[in-house]
Design a protein around this motif. Structure first.
Motif, PDB file in Angstrom:
ATOM      1  N   GLY A  96      38.126  39.929  45.366  1.00  0.00           N
ATOM      2  CA  GLY A  96      37.865  38.584  44.872  1.00  0.00           C
ATOM      3  C   GLY A  96      38.064  38.477  43.373  1.00  0.00           C
ATOM      4  O   GLY A  96      39.108  38.849  42.834  1.00  0.00           O
ATOM      5  N   GLU A  97      37.033  38.012  42.672  1.00  0.00           N
ATOM      6  CA  GLU A  97      37.100  37.869  41.218  1.00  0.00           C
ATOM      7  C   GLU A  97      36.613  39.117  40.487  1.00  0.00           C
ATOM      8  O   GLU A  97      36.543  39.125  39.262  1.00  0.00           O
ATOM      9  CB  GLU A  97      36.261  36.671  40.788  1.00  0.00           C
ATOM     10  CG  GLU A  97      36.740  35.351  41.356  1.00  0.00           C
ATOM     11  CD  GLU A  97      35.715  34.250  41.173  1.00  0.00           C
ATOM     12  OE1 GLU A  97      36.010  33.293  40.442  1.00  0.00           O
ATOM     13  OE2 GLU A  97      34.608  34.360  41.754  1.00  0.00           O
ATOM     14  N   GLY A  98      36.254  40.163  41.229  1.00  0.00           N
ATOM     15  CA  GLY A  98      36.017  41.462  40.618  1.00  0.00           C
ATOM     16  C   GLY A  98      34.603  41.814  40.243  1.00  0.00           C
ATOM     17  O   GLY A  98      34.374  42.860  39.635  1.00  0.00           O
ATOM     18  N   LYS A  99      33.612  41.002  40.614  1.00  0.00           N
ATOM     19  CA  LYS A  99      32.253  41.281  40.149  1.00  0.00           C
ATOM     20  C   LYS A  99      31.723  42.628  40.648  1.00  0.00           C
ATOM     21  O   LYS A  99      31.061  43.358  39.893  1.00  0.00           O
ATOM     22  CB  LYS A  99      31.304  40.160  40.559  1.00  0.00           C
ATOM     23  CG  LYS A  99      31.136  39.946  42.054  1.00  0.00           C
ATOM     24  CD  LYS A  99      30.237  38.746  42.338  1.00  0.00           C
ATOM     25  CE  LYS A  99      30.051  38.515  43.829  1.00  0.00           C
ATOM     26  NZ  LYS A  99      29.383  39.637  44.503  1.00  0.00           N
TER      27      LYS A  99
ATOM     28  N   THR B  38      28.890  36.589  38.474  1.00  0.00           N
ATOM     29  CA  THR B  38      29.241  37.939  38.033  1.00  0.00           C
ATOM     30  C   THR B  38      28.173  38.966  38.389  1.00  0.00           C
ATOM     31  O   THR B  38      28.300  40.143  38.039  1.00  0.00           O
ATOM     32  CB  THR B  38      29.466  37.962  36.510  1.00  0.00           C
ATOM     33  OG1 THR B  38      28.301  37.442  35.835  1.00  0.00           O
ATOM     34  CG2 THR B  38      30.679  37.119  36.129  1.00  0.00           C
ATOM     35  N   GLU B  39      27.126  38.535  39.088  1.00  0.00           N
ATOM     36  CA  GLU B  39      26.110  39.477  39.562  1.00  0.00           C
ATOM     37  C   GLU B  39      26.648  40.213  40.783  1.00  0.00           C
ATOM     38  O   GLU B  39      27.255  39.606  41.674  1.00  0.00           O
ATOM     39  CB  GLU B  39      24.824  38.742  39.937  1.00  0.00           C
ATOM     40  CG  GLU B  39      24.076  38.155  38.754  1.00  0.00           C
ATOM     41  CD  GLU B  39      23.539  39.232  37.831  1.00  0.00           C
ATOM     42  OE1 GLU B  39      23.040  40.265  38.345  1.00  0.00           O
ATOM     43  OE2 GLU B  39      23.635  39.050  36.610  1.00  0.00           O
ATOM     44  N   PRO B  40      26.449  41.533  40.872  1.00  0.00           N
ATOM     45  CA  PRO B  40      27.008  42.292  41.993  1.00  0.00           C
ATOM     46  C   PRO B  40      26.315  41.962  43.310  1.00  0.00           C
ATOM     47  O   PRO B  40      25.149  41.561  43.343  1.00  0.00           O
ATOM     48  CB  PRO B  40      26.750  43.752  41.595  1.00  0.00           C
ATOM     49  CG  PRO B  40      25.554  43.674  40.689  1.00  0.00           C
ATOM     50  CD  PRO B  40      25.709  42.393  39.928  1.00  0.00           C
TER      51      PRO B  40
ATOM     52  N   LEU C 205      37.368  40.255  33.523  1.00  0.00           N
ATOM     53  CA  LEU C 205      35.977  40.694  33.543  1.00  0.00           C
ATOM     54  C   LEU C 205      35.870  42.167  33.164  1.00  0.00           C
ATOM     55  O   LEU C 205      34.944  42.561  32.431  1.00  0.00           O
ATOM     56  CB  LEU C 205      35.379  40.447  34.932  1.00  0.00           C
ATOM     57  CG  LEU C 205      33.882  40.723  35.091  1.00  0.00           C
ATOM     58  CD1 LEU C 205      33.066  39.832  34.158  1.00  0.00           C
ATOM     59  CD2 LEU C 205      33.445  40.512  36.539  1.00  0.00           C
ATOM     60  N   ALA C 206      36.803  42.983  33.639  1.00  0.00           N
ATOM     61  CA  ALA C 206      36.799  44.402  33.279  1.00  0.00           C
ATOM     62  C   ALA C 206      36.995  44.573  31.774  1.00  0.00           C
ATOM     63  O   ALA C 206      36.315  45.390  31.139  1.00  0.00           O
ATOM     64  CB  ALA C 206      37.882  45.140  34.053  1.00  0.00           C
ATOM     65  N   ASP C 207      37.910  43.804  31.192  1.00  0.00           N
ATOM     66  CA  ASP C 207      38.133  43.877  29.749  1.00  0.00           C
ATOM     67  C   ASP C 207      36.884  43.462  28.978  1.00  0.00           C
ATOM     68  O   ASP C 207      36.522  44.094  27.976  1.00  0.00           O
ATOM     69  CB  ASP C 207      39.311  42.978  29.354  1.00  0.00           C
ATOM     70  CG  ASP C 207      40.656  43.537  29.793  1.00  0.00           C
ATOM     71  OD1 ASP C 207      40.714  44.741  30.091  1.00  0.00           O
ATOM     72  OD2 ASP C 207      41.632  42.768  29.843  1.00  0.00           O
ATOM     73  N   GLN C 208      36.242  42.400  29.429  1.00  0.00           N
ATOM     74  CA  GLN C 208      35.035  41.926  28.754  1.00  0.00           C
ATOM     75  C   GLN C 208      33.928  42.977  28.787  1.00  0.00           C
ATOM     76  O   GLN C 208      33.142  43.084  27.850  1.00  0.00           O
ATOM     77  CB  GLN C 208      34.552  40.638  29.413  1.00  0.00           C
ATOM     78  CG  GLN C 208      35.451  39.433  29.158  1.00  0.00           C
ATOM     79  CD  GLN C 208      35.033  38.213  29.957  1.00  0.00           C
ATOM     80  OE1 GLN C 208      34.141  38.288  30.826  1.00  0.00           O
ATOM     81  NE2 GLN C 208      35.664  37.078  29.685  1.00  0.00           N
TER      82      GLN C 208
END
Length: 277
Positions: free
Chosen positions: A116-119, A89-91, A147-150
């Motif tokens: 991808g998974e949005g990171k 999750t690191e950009p 991830l956006a919700d979190q």
């Protein structure tokens, strides 16, 4: 929809190696009819769609602009099904270049292609950008939303195939990392012209692409829909833009659990106002 269908008929006809005349002959029509379809002057009669679909070897949904569900386009669809984030999750470090060169001191509309998974998309949203993102993976889209919700941010994320999807609204920043090898060489010029057209004046593109080098072994991942790029090819699509940065690197990678190397071209380009002499 008419423009989307026109473009897709043209794309898939060429993929099958058919001329307009040959397609028209198969369908029992004049080549002028096919030409009008591809110029978005008319649309095929609905009764022709099944035969057109079979001839072009593509589903009716995909012809009409909906992403086909019948086959995986990327090897990561299955990988993304796990609860863990495959890429973490690191950009991407290139994200910080966007912050440096175009900080969101005013509203900045950013597009993340192949998120991808949005990171990266979520990172941009957390830093104040108005983020739109798309990917071809259902699992990736769901993880981006999660991830956006979190993180308590909004990302307008949707499913689209990079070969089919074209922009129809403007952005200030276009960002893409490690995704353009899914674009077939014969479609690159048209796709990049679309991205450039729908970029606001003084907007910027932050892009990279894997390039082929004879001294680097092919990656261990067996990508069925990957196509080679070459040094300087990405830069060649931006001859009319201001090139802020252009470089090529070789780096180590362990994404598949097997150590290997990649060569990558990186580019930052800006759309500046033309001066007519």
């Amino acid at each position: 929809m008419k423009e989307t269908l026109a473009r897709n008929i043209n794309i898939y006809r060429k993929e099958r190696g058919l001329t307009q005349e040959e397609l028209a002959q198969i369908l029992g029509l004049s080549f002028q009819a096919v030409s009008k379809w591809e110029n978005a002057q008319t649309m095929p009669d609905i009764s022709l769609l099944p035969q057109l679909s079979r001839t072009l070897e593509v589903s009716i949904d995909k012809l009409l602009g909906y992403v086909s569900q019948n086959r995986p386009i990327t090897i990561y669809e299955e990988v993304y099904l796990t609860q863990d984030y495959y890429w973490g999750t690191e950009p991407n470090k290139e994200c910080y270049q966007v912050l440096q060169r175009m900080p969101p001191t005013k509203p900045v509309k950013l597009l993340d292609i192949g998120c991808g998974e949005g990171k990266d998309a979520v990172f941009f949203a957390r830093n104040g950008y108005e983020v739109t993102a798309f990917d071809v993976s259902d699992a990736g889209i769901e993880k981006t939303k999660r991830l956006a919700d979190q993180c308590g941010v909004e990302v307008n994320v949707f499913k689209a195939d990079i070969l089919d999807y074209r922009l129809d609204r403007h952005f200030d920043v276009v960002f893409a990392s490690g995704v353009f090898h899914y674009i077939k060489p014969e479609f690159r010029q048209e796709i990049f012209e679309n991205y450039k057209q729908f970029t606001n004046q003084n907007g910027m593109h932050f892009l990279n692409v894997f390039v082929n080098k004879p001294f680097i072994a092919p990656p261990p991942e067996k990508e069925p829909n990957a196509y080679k790029w070459y040094s300087g090819e990405l830069l060649g699509h931006y001859q009319d833009w201001l090139i802020q940065e252009s470089s090529e690197i070789v780096f180590d990678c362990n994404s598949s659990g097997i150590p290997h190397k990649h060569a990558m071209s990186k580019m930052i380009a800006q759309k500046v106002t033309s001066i007519n002499n």
